[in-house]
Design a protein around this motif. Structure first.
Motif, mmCIF file in Angstrom:
data_model
loop_
_atom_site.group_PDB
_atom_site.id
_atom_site.type_symbol
_atom_site.label_atom_id
_atom_site.label_comp_id
_atom_site.label_asym_id
_atom_site.label_seq_id
_atom_site.Cartn_x
_atom_site.Cartn_y
_atom_site.Cartn_z
ATOM 1 N N GLU A 100 0.815 -1.260 -0.133
ATOM 2 C CA GLU A 100 -0.132 -0.104 -0.105
ATOM 3 C C GLU A 100 0.939 1.195 0.095
ATOM 4 N N LYS A 138 -4.269 2.829 11.223
ATOM 5 C CA LYS A 138 -5.054 1.775 11.432
ATOM 6 C C LYS A 138 -6.485 1.365 10.608
ATOM 7 N N GLN A 139 -6.945 2.494 10.210
ATOM 8 C CA GLN A 139 -7.866 2.426 9.577
ATOM 9 C C GLN A 139 -7.573 1.890 7.969
ATOM 10 N N TRP A 140 -6.419 2.532 7.698
ATOM 11 C CA TRP A 140 -6.014 2.200 6.085
ATOM 12 C C TRP A 140 -5.743 0.835 6.111
ATOM 13 N N HIS A 141 -4.997 0.219 7.229
ATOM 14 C CA HIS A 141 -4.521 -1.153 7.223
ATOM 15 C C HIS A 141 -5.941 -1.981 7.311
ATOM 16 N N TYR A 142 -6.978 -1.727 8.230
ATOM 17 C CA TYR A 142 -7.901 -2.248 8.130
ATOM 18 C C TYR A 142 -8.911 -2.471 6.665
ATOM 19 N N ARG A 143 -8.733 -1.366 6.124
ATOM 20 C CA ARG A 143 -9.480 -1.337 4.712
ATOM 21 C C ARG A 143 -8.723 -2.305 3.597
ATOM 22 N N THR A 145 -6.876 -5.010 4.859
ATOM 23 C CA THR A 145 -6.858 -6.465 5.128
ATOM 24 C C THR A 145 -8.219 -6.860 5.951
ATOM 25 N N ASN A 146 -8.907 -6.043 6.091
ATOM 26 C CA ASN A 146 -10.220 -6.474 7.116
ATOM 27 C C ASN A 146 -9.993 -6.967 8.310
ATOM 28 N N LYS A 147 -8.631 -6.789 8.970
ATOM 29 C CA LYS A 147 -8.232 -7.153 10.105
ATOM 30 C C LYS A 147 -8.040 -5.959 11.240
ATOM 31 N N GLU A 148 -8.422 -6.025 12.349
ATOM 32 C CA GLU A 148 -7.916 -5.008 13.209
ATOM 33 C C GLU A 148 -6.693 -4.985 13.473
#
Length: 150
Positions: A100, A138-143, A145-148
């Motif tokens: 990313e 963190k929100q970017w990472h979640y978008r 991977t769909n993982k917290e």
């Protein structure tokens, strides 16, 4: 007192001239006399009155008097090592590993932080600003991977 037109290099040259003056241990009166005596400056006694070509002439004069321009130490700043900065850096590198973030460098991270906070280095972030950057990453990472992220 008149002021010369603005130019991106102008401020950098003025700062460099004042560094040269300080390093050459030139007092204000001696410096102003040097400026007043230089040809082509129209008797100016302040850098505020000078154009970029004239500032370059002044800098050359100071170099002839022994001033040596040293490279800027930009990028040599020690890394911020507080917990929030480490978390920001970790998330940034994780996003790079996920494909990313194209550039994992500290300079690229600083540009990202600057775009979010208007602060150009991790060490200068307030706790609230650092928290905002962390949450954004963190929100970017979640978008992606769909993982917290903890």
């Amino acid at each position: 007192m008149k002021t010369a037109p603005s130019n991106p290099n102008r401020l950098r040259l003025i700062k460099l001239i004042h560094v040269a003056r300080r390093e050459l241990r030139m007092d204000a009166d001696t410096y102003r006399l040097m400026l007043a005596g230089m040809k082509g400056l129209g008797g100016a006694t302040s850098t505020a009155e000078l154009s970029v070509p004239n500032l370059l002439s002044v800098l050359e004069q100071l170099k002839q008097k022994g001033f040596k321009v040293r490279p800027n130490k930009a990028g040599k700043r020690p890394l911020a090592d507080d917990d929030q900065s480490k978390k920001i850096r970790s998330l940034w590198l994780t996003l790079h590993d996920l494909g990313e973030v194209r550039d994992p460098s500290e300079a690229a991270l600083a540009k990202f932080v600057l775009s979010m906070t208007r602060v150009s280095a991790l060490q200068w972030l307030s706790t609230a600003q650092a928290s905002r950057v962390i949450e954004n990453l963190k929100q970017w990472h979640y978008r992606v991977t769909n993982k917290e992220v903890v």
